[in-house]
Design a protein around this motif. Structure first.
Motif, PDB file in Angstrom:
ATOM      1  N   ARG A 126       0.837  -1.193   0.000  1.00  0.00           N
ATOM      2  CA  ARG A 126       0.000   0.000   0.000  1.00  0.00           C
ATOM      3  C   ARG A 126       0.875   1.248   0.000  1.00  0.00           C
ATOM      4  NH1 ARG A 126      -0.367   1.992   5.196  1.00  0.00           N
ATOM      5  NH2 ARG A 126       0.409   0.597   6.836  1.00  0.00           N
ATOM      6  N   GLU A 127       0.362   2.279  -0.578  1.00  0.00           N
ATOM      7  CA  GLU A 127       1.099   3.530  -0.696  1.00  0.00           C
ATOM      8  C   GLU A 127       1.231   4.204   0.668  1.00  0.00           C
ATOM      9  OE1 GLU A 127       0.885   7.692  -3.286  1.00  0.00           O
ATOM     10  OE2 GLU A 127      -0.454   6.010  -3.757  1.00  0.00           O
ATOM     11  N   GLY A 128       2.386   4.748   0.921  1.00  0.00           N
ATOM     12  CA  GLY A 128       2.620   5.482   2.164  1.00  0.00           C
ATOM     13  C   GLY A 128       3.061   4.628   3.329  1.00  0.00           C
ATOM     14  N   ALA A 129       3.230   3.305   3.103  1.00  0.00           N
ATOM     15  CA  ALA A 129       3.583   2.418   4.212  1.00  0.00           C
ATOM     16  C   ALA A 129       4.969   2.738   4.776  1.00  0.00           C
ATOM     17  CB  ALA A 129       3.512   0.963   3.765  1.00  0.00           C
ATOM     18  N   ILE A 130       5.939   3.002   3.907  1.00  0.00           N
ATOM     19  CA  ILE A 130       7.292   3.254   4.390  1.00  0.00           C
ATOM     20  C   ILE A 130       7.344   4.572   5.169  1.00  0.00           C
ATOM     21  CG2 ILE A 130       8.005   4.341   2.209  1.00  0.00           C
ATOM     22  CD1 ILE A 130      10.175   2.352   4.732  1.00  0.00           C
ATOM     23  N   GLU A 131       6.549   5.567   4.735  1.00  0.00           N
ATOM     24  CA  GLU A 131       6.510   6.827   5.477  1.00  0.00           C
ATOM     25  C   GLU A 131       5.941   6.606   6.886  1.00  0.00           C
ATOM     26  OE1 GLU A 131       6.666   7.847   1.197  1.00  0.00           O
ATOM     27  OE2 GLU A 131       5.507   6.421   2.392  1.00  0.00           O
ATOM     28  N   GLU A 132       4.921   5.767   6.991  1.00  0.00           N
ATOM     29  CA  GLU A 132       4.345   5.457   8.298  1.00  0.00           C
ATOM     30  C   GLU A 132       5.360   4.731   9.184  1.00  0.00           C
ATOM     31  OE1 GLU A 132       0.698   3.343   7.895  1.00  0.00           O
ATOM     32  OE2 GLU A 132      -0.177   4.811   6.517  1.00  0.00           O
ATOM     33  N   MET A 133       6.108   3.791   8.588  1.00  0.00           N
ATOM     34  CA  MET A 133       7.116   3.059   9.345  1.00  0.00           C
ATOM     35  C   MET A 133       8.183   3.997   9.878  1.00  0.00           C
ATOM     36  SD  MET A 133       7.625  -0.371   7.045  1.00  0.00           S
ATOM     37  CE  MET A 133       9.139  -0.771   7.904  1.00  0.00           C
ATOM     38  N   LEU A 134       8.638   4.910   9.030  1.00  0.00           N
ATOM     39  CA  LEU A 134       9.723   5.801   9.432  1.00  0.00           C
ATOM     40  C   LEU A 134       9.248   6.908  10.363  1.00  0.00           C
ATOM     41  CD1 LEU A 134      11.870   6.024   6.174  1.00  0.00           C
ATOM     42  CD2 LEU A 134      12.345   4.755   8.274  1.00  0.00           C
ATOM     43  N   ASN A 135       7.950   6.958  10.640  1.00  0.00           N
ATOM     44  CA  ASN A 135       7.463   7.791  11.727  1.00  0.00           C
ATOM     45  C   ASN A 135       7.658   7.100  13.070  1.00  0.00           C
ATOM     46  OD1 ASN A 135       6.612  10.046  10.269  1.00  0.00           O
ATOM     47  ND2 ASN A 135       4.620   9.126   9.806  1.00  0.00           N
ATOM     48  N   GLN A 136       7.886   5.775  13.030  1.00  0.00           N
ATOM     49  CA  GLN A 136       8.076   4.989  14.251  1.00  0.00           C
ATOM     50  C   GLN A 136       9.545   4.830  14.620  1.00  0.00           C
ATOM     51  OE1 GLN A 136       5.301   4.124  15.964  1.00  0.00           O
ATOM     52  NE2 GLN A 136       4.271   5.246  14.318  1.00  0.00           N
ATOM     53  N   PHE A 137      10.427   4.946  13.634  1.00  0.00           N
ATOM     54  CA  PHE A 137      11.860   4.837  13.875  1.00  0.00           C
ATOM     55  C   PHE A 137      12.613   5.552  12.773  1.00  0.00           C
ATOM     56  CE2 PHE A 137      10.504   0.943  11.649  1.00  0.00           C
ATOM     57  CZ  PHE A 137      11.298   0.983  10.520  1.00  0.00           C
ATOM     58  N   GLU A 138      13.918   5.746  12.989  1.00  0.00           N
ATOM     59  CA  GLU A 138      14.798   6.356  11.997  1.00  0.00           C
ATOM     60  C   GLU A 138      15.902   5.375  11.635  1.00  0.00           C
ATOM     61  OE1 GLU A 138      15.689  10.638  13.039  1.00  0.00           O
ATOM     62  OE2 GLU A 138      14.501  10.084  14.810  1.00  0.00           O
ATOM     63  N   LEU A 139      16.633   5.675  10.569  1.00  0.00           N
ATOM     64  CA  LEU A 139      17.717   4.813  10.122  1.00  0.00           C
ATOM     65  C   LEU A 139      19.041   5.554  10.184  1.00  0.00           C
ATOM     66  CD1 LEU A 139      16.197   3.175   6.888  1.00  0.00           C
ATOM     67  CD2 LEU A 139      16.164   2.273   9.223  1.00  0.00           C
ATOM     68  N   LEU A 140      20.075   4.848  10.637  1.00  0.00           N
ATOM     69  CA  LEU A 140      21.461   5.298  10.530  1.00  0.00           C
ATOM     70  C   LEU A 140      22.122   4.361   9.526  1.00  0.00           C
ATOM     71  CD1 LEU A 140      22.420   5.894  14.289  1.00  0.00           C
ATOM     72  CD2 LEU A 140      22.140   7.650  12.526  1.00  0.00           C
ATOM     73  N   VAL A 141      22.513   4.892   8.375  1.00  0.00           N
ATOM     74  CA  VAL A 141      22.927   4.044   7.261  1.00  0.00           C
ATOM     75  C   VAL A 141      24.399   4.244   6.926  1.00  0.00           C
ATOM     76  CG1 VAL A 141      22.444   3.349   4.891  1.00  0.00           C
ATOM     77  CG2 VAL A 141      20.582   4.196   6.336  1.00  0.00           C
ATOM     78  N   ALA A 142      25.158   3.167   7.020  1.00  0.00           N
ATOM     79  CA  ALA A 142      26.581   3.191   6.672  1.00  0.00           C
ATOM     80  C   ALA A 142      26.772   2.783   5.215  1.00  0.00           C
ATOM     81  CB  ALA A 142      27.351   2.234   7.581  1.00  0.00           C
TER      82      ALA A 142
END
Length: 202
Positions: A126-142
């Protein structure tokens, strides 16, 4: 969430910035240690999470208790805790962490570029799912085989992590593969666990 080791943290911030590194750690590698080291200055506490089960993934080679013992012996930073999660999805782990830690927790998942791409580009149905997920946590990406360029709309939730060295070729899978092939693998894990890894995986 079952804690195996709790770090002693002297200074707490509100909210607590928690750097979460989930993995099978089968076995733990120098790439895991490098990610933790890189994340130390961004968070108040680090947490290695071993899910009892990952979606779309099975374990071969070492038991859960053996992987925990290897992780504990690898030389983790003093501010690093270890816990077992009941589920393997990032959203589920973040929720378990909220229940285990104080209200107002700010979770950051620590990962490489390849993992970030899978998380962001996955078809969640479904559209917008990743935006909803990233409202719950953030990513630190190496960087892992190159730096990760986050989509513009998600950049405020995805942060670059300066890894101390390129780890594109280092993985638990590569360790197990080299052991099976009789190739050199010892430089891919912490020296303190070489003998234990050899005993378990050969």
């Amino acid at each position: 969430m079952e804690f195996i080791r709790r770090a002693r943290i002297s200074a707490r911030h509100d909210p607590l910035r928690l750097g979460i590194l989930p993995g099978s750690f089968n076995p733990p590698t120098i790439a895991h240690l490098a990610l933790l080291e890189a994340a130390r200055s961004h968070v108040d506490e680090l947490l290695c999470v071993i899910p009892r089960a990952f979606p779309h993934k099975t374990y071969h080679g070492a038991t859960l208790s053996q992987r925990i013992a290897l992780l504990e012996a690898s030389g983790l930073p003093a501010e690093c805790s270890i816990a077992i999660s009941e589920r393997g999805l990032f959203a589920d782990i973040a929720e378990e962490c909220r229940q285990a830690y104080a209200i107002g927790l700010r979770p950051f998942f620590v990962c490489g570029r390849d993992a970030a791409e899978r998380i962001v580009e996955w078809d969640y149905g479904r559209e917008g799912a990743i935006e909803e997920m990233l409202n719950q946590f953030e990513l630190l990406v190496a960087p892992r085989g190159g730096a990760y360029a986050a989509p513009g709309a998600l950049r405020h939730r995805i942060h670059p992590l300066a890894a101390p060295r390129e780890m594109a070729e280092v993985s638990s899978t590569e360790v197990r593969k080299r052991i099976a092939q009789g190739a050199q693998w010892e430089d891919l894990v912490a020296g303190a666990i070489v003998d234990a890894v050899r005993k378990i995986y050969t």
